[in-house]
Motif scaffolding. Structure first.
Motif, PDB file in Angstrom:
ATOM      1  N   ASN A  71      45.434  45.853  42.989  1.00  0.00           N
ATOM      2  CA  ASN A  71      46.077  44.702  43.705  1.00  0.00           C
ATOM      3  C   ASN A  71      47.362  44.601  42.994  1.00  0.00           C
ATOM      4  OD1 ASN A  71      47.028  41.971  44.413  1.00  0.00           O
ATOM      5  ND2 ASN A  71      46.363  41.563  42.351  1.00  0.00           N
ATOM      6  N   TRP A  72      47.707  45.044  41.883  1.00  0.00           N
ATOM      7  CA  TRP A  72      49.029  45.120  41.254  1.00  0.00           C
ATOM      8  C   TRP A  72      49.950  46.143  41.681  1.00  0.00           C
ATOM      9  CZ3 TRP A  72      50.937  40.817  39.381  1.00  0.00           C
ATOM     10  CH2 TRP A  72      50.028  39.615  38.776  1.00  0.00           C
TER      11      TRP A  72
ATOM     12  N   GLY B  98      49.010  43.884  34.965  1.00  0.00           N
ATOM     13  CA  GLY B  98      49.705  43.916  36.224  1.00  0.00           C
ATOM     14  C   GLY B  98      51.086  43.259  36.306  1.00  0.00           C
ATOM     15  N   LYS B  99      51.184  42.041  35.574  1.00  0.00           N
ATOM     16  CA  LYS B  99      52.317  41.223  35.478  1.00  0.00           C
ATOM     17  C   LYS B  99      53.362  42.175  34.622  1.00  0.00           C
ATOM     18  CE  LYS B  99      50.423  36.851  35.489  1.00  0.00           C
ATOM     19  NZ  LYS B  99      49.923  35.656  35.072  1.00  0.00           N
TER      20      LYS B  99
ATOM     21  N   VAL C 211      54.593  44.642  37.246  1.00  0.00           N
ATOM     22  CA  VAL C 211      55.459  43.970  38.358  1.00  0.00           C
ATOM     23  C   VAL C 211      56.870  43.686  37.627  1.00  0.00           C
ATOM     24  CG1 VAL C 211      55.694  41.975  39.622  1.00  0.00           C
ATOM     25  CG2 VAL C 211      53.618  43.371  39.769  1.00  0.00           C
TER      26      VAL C 211
ATOM     27  N   THR D  22      42.796  45.269  39.672  1.00  0.00           N
ATOM     28  CA  THR D  22      43.891  45.924  38.815  1.00  0.00           C
ATOM     29  C   THR D  22      44.724  46.856  40.094  1.00  0.00           C
ATOM     30  OG1 THR D  22      42.325  46.293  37.033  1.00  0.00           O
ATOM     31  CG2 THR D  22      44.349  47.506  37.125  1.00  0.00           C
TER      32      THR D  22
ATOM     33  N   ILE E 200      51.178  45.187  45.042  1.00  0.00           N
ATOM     34  CA  ILE E 200      52.556  44.143  44.650  1.00  0.00           C
ATOM     35  C   ILE E 200      53.692  45.045  44.277  1.00  0.00           C
ATOM     36  CG2 ILE E 200      53.221  42.199  43.365  1.00  0.00           C
ATOM     37  CD1 ILE E 200      50.442  41.321  43.314  1.00  0.00           C
ATOM     38  N   PHE E 201      53.615  45.965  43.167  1.00  0.00           N
ATOM     39  CA  PHE E 201      54.516  47.026  42.919  1.00  0.00           C
ATOM     40  C   PHE E 201      55.183  47.806  43.899  1.00  0.00           C
ATOM     41  CE2 PHE E 201      55.386  51.123  41.048  1.00  0.00           C
ATOM     42  CZ  PHE E 201      56.306  50.886  39.853  1.00  0.00           C
TER      43      PHE E 201
ATOM     44  N   GLU F 127      45.434  41.465  33.780  1.00  0.00           N
ATOM     45  CA  GLU F 127      46.342  40.423  34.691  1.00  0.00           C
ATOM     46  C   GLU F 127      47.678  40.893  33.770  1.00  0.00           C
ATOM     47  OE1 GLU F 127      44.870  36.955  35.637  1.00  0.00           O
ATOM     48  OE2 GLU F 127      46.799  35.792  35.839  1.00  0.00           O
TER      49      GLU F 127
END
Lengths: 235, 369
Positions: A181-182, B330-331, B334, A179, A185-186, B327
């Motif tokens: 990890n996002w 997260g998506k 983003v 979790t 990326i953000f 997931e």
């Protein structure tokens, strides 16, 4: 005191070599960690290719992931060292909203980023907004490092004990690891955008500063650097 | 039990050969050298067999069934011959008052000497009224029996960690033995069901050395729960090579590729399933083409679900507790960031255009004047 462009700038040295080494080690290792990590989490269809040409792909990418992970942890350790031993711009007292001056600066940054003011704060170190986010990122990095070590060495007694106390079972650690990890990326998306945006809108040249360690400061301000930071200017 | 299947053992009793074989299997499971087998045999044949009281609480009797239907019948027999099983609700002939009396006698005559085996979780909510035997709650029975025992073996995930009864929202407040009993050595033998060989080996270890085997952080014997399933899996080479089952029944599944993408929990589950296997025919879940569901880990009904995905769903507190995947979350974050960045950049450009227009207007005005 408000000054108008065009004006002269002088180059001031802000970021030590150690800090720049930390920055780029963290940047490249994070990049590799995210790419390999996403493959490890959900390998896209490589089955046909692996049948056609055996290449040990999962094992190789895992190896890169672990190697990059070690660089990542080392980078964090270097940053931790700089919290105490770095120059004054690299210490938390300079970039966290812990005193009145920094809090004021934080409000100022937010207004600047929301286009509510054109006055850019010429500040030697990190802006307070950036500093706060970097500090959160540092904490997240520590959690990533710890969960990563726990997932890599779950059978080493000491790591197993610490990991079990902090995160529970490896499955729970894995969820945290994935979790967060996002968040990275953000962060990368926003960080790159803000860096480029700043190059357009502010004169400090922060992107080249990430390589050279210097910043551009207005030369016509004949005052001590501490005072210089507070002075806004108009375009 | 059909006579055809088990008649041999029932008629002839336990042969010395199969008894020795059982001891050797136990030694191998424990990872001990064959040299200890004679010592084990001696301990097992001693007339002072340790009395065992087997308690059943919130459970499905699956652990007992697994033990009884073990495909090495000599192990099942060995269990019954090796230890003095004084109380076991499924196996014993006594019932009602007589059964209660048996339990009372067993724990009082052998106080401080017997091994207490607990199968099933113990409800604690509302004074533990959700599981009662002979008018006493499970908590009272456990408190009474466990404090008189020498050691407690919690068999199965329910006894060890609460199991399915303790899954969210846990309506009966079910817990494992280790949450209630603090002053007795507790050995957890989790699994749904656990491999009978692991239970047997634990008992033989206590019998031979007089102390429990080495335990991990969760109180599980290290000889059985010390290694990751993933590290000893027969399909590990396919994982390293990047060959995965994409869906059940596809060519990869038929070629026995890795079940990682089908949500196999082998990478985070500790057990010797892949080595010890079940039913004496080398069968175990991954070998049969289904991923591991992580049944030996605490809280696996909450953390290991859904079965066919790696990671559990996350409850997002906003939006009325919608269950979402990590997931998706997260998506979403983003995607949101990308949208915000685009909006921010557009606002900047918009502002610039607007200010140029304004300033050019002003210039015109200046000229006019």
């Amino acid at each position: 005191m408000v000054r108008k462009e065009p004006r002269l700038y002088y180059r001031v040295f802000v970021w030590s070599g150690t800090l720049r080494l930390f920055h780029w080690t963290l940047a490249f290792s994070t990049f590799i960690l995210i790419l390999t990590g996403i493959y490890i989490h959900y390998p896209p269809i490589t089955t046909k290719w692996a049948e056609f040409k055996p290449q040990y792909i999962m094992a190789t990418l895992r190896y890169w992931h672990f190697t990059a992970g070690y660089f990542f942890i080392c980078a964090l350790l270097v940053r931790f060292y700089l919290f105490f031993a770095g120059n004054r711009y690299e210490r938390p007292t300079d970039f966290l909203p812990i005193n009145k001056r920094n809090l004021k600066s934080l409000v100022y940054n937010i207004k600047f980023y929301l286009y509510l003011t054109d006055e850019h704060e010429c500040r030697m170190g990190h802006t307070i907004l950036a500093g706060t986010i970097y500090f959160i990122l540092f904490i997240c990095g520590l959690i990533m490092g710890l969960t990563g070590l726990y997932l890599l060495y779950p059978e080493t007694p000491m790591i197993a004990k610490i990991g079990h106390e902090l995160f529970g079972t490896p499955q729970q650690a894995r969820l945290v690891h994935y979790t967060l990890n996002w968040f990275f990326i953000f962060f990368i998306m926003v960080h790159l955008y803000i860096a480029i945006w700043n190059d357009f809108n502010a004169p400090d040249a922060i992107i080249s500063g990430a390589f050279s360690g210097s910043k551009m400061m207005p030369a016509d301000l004949e005052c001590p650097i501490e005072e210089l930071e507070k002075i806004p200017f108009e375009k | 039990m059909s006579e055809k299947q088990y008649g041999h053992e029932i008629k002839t009793g336990l042969s010395r050969r199969s008894f020795l074989k059982g001891c050797a299997i136990a030694a191998a499971t424990l990872g001990l050298s064959p040299e200890v087998v004679p010592r084990m045999v001696e301990a097992a044949m001693s007339p002072k067999r340790p009395p065992v009281v087997w308690l059943h609480f919130q459970e499905c009797t699956g652990c007992t069934e697994a033990l009884l239907r073990s495909a090495r019948p000599d192990i099942a027999t060995l269990i019954l011959d090796l230890i003095s099983l004084d109380y076991h609700e499924t196996v014993m002939a006594a019932a009602g008052e007589q059964a209660e009396q048996n339990l009372h006698e067993a724990i009082n005559d052998n106080a401080g000497k017997f091994i207490c085996v607990v199968e099933g979780a113990i409800p604690t909510k509302d004074g533990g009224i959700y599981c009662k035997i002979g008018g006493k709650t499970a908590m009272e029975i456990l408190d009474d029996v466990a404090h008189k025992s020498k050691a407690v073996i919690a068999i199965g995930t329910c006894g060890a960690f609460g199991g399915v009864q303790a899954a969210k929202p846990n309506p009966t407040g079910a817990v494992g033995v280790q949450d209630l009993i603090k002053d007795r050595p507790i050995i957890n033998v989790p699994g749904c069901p656990p491999n009978p060989a692991n239970f047997l080996a634990t008992v033989v270890q206590i019998l031979t050395y007089g102390r429990p085997p080495e335990l991990d952080e969760l109180g599980r014997p290290k000889f059985a729960y010390g290694r990751k399933i993933h590290d000893q899996c027969e399909r590990r080479s396919h994982f390293d090579e990047g060959r995965f089952v994409e869906q059940f029944g596809d060519p990869g599944h038929k070629k026995a590729y890795c079940l990682y993408k089908m949500g196999c929990k082998g990478p985070v589950t500790y057990s010797n399933c892949s080595v010890e296997r079940f039913c004496n025919i080398g069968a175990w879940p991954v070998g049969s083409g289904h991923g591991c569901i992580g049944c030996t880990e605490p809280g696996f009904w909450d953390t290991m679900m859904p079965i066919y995905q790696h990671l559990p769903g996350i409850y997002i507190p906003v939006g009325g507790g919608i269950r979402e995947q990590a997931e998706k979350m997260g998506k979403f974050a983003v995607g949101g960031a990308a949208a915000v960045i685009a909006a921010h950049a557009a606002a900047g450009i918009g502002k610039k255009i607007f200010s140029i227009k304004c300033s050019s207007g002003e210039d015109k005005k200046d000229k006019d004047e």
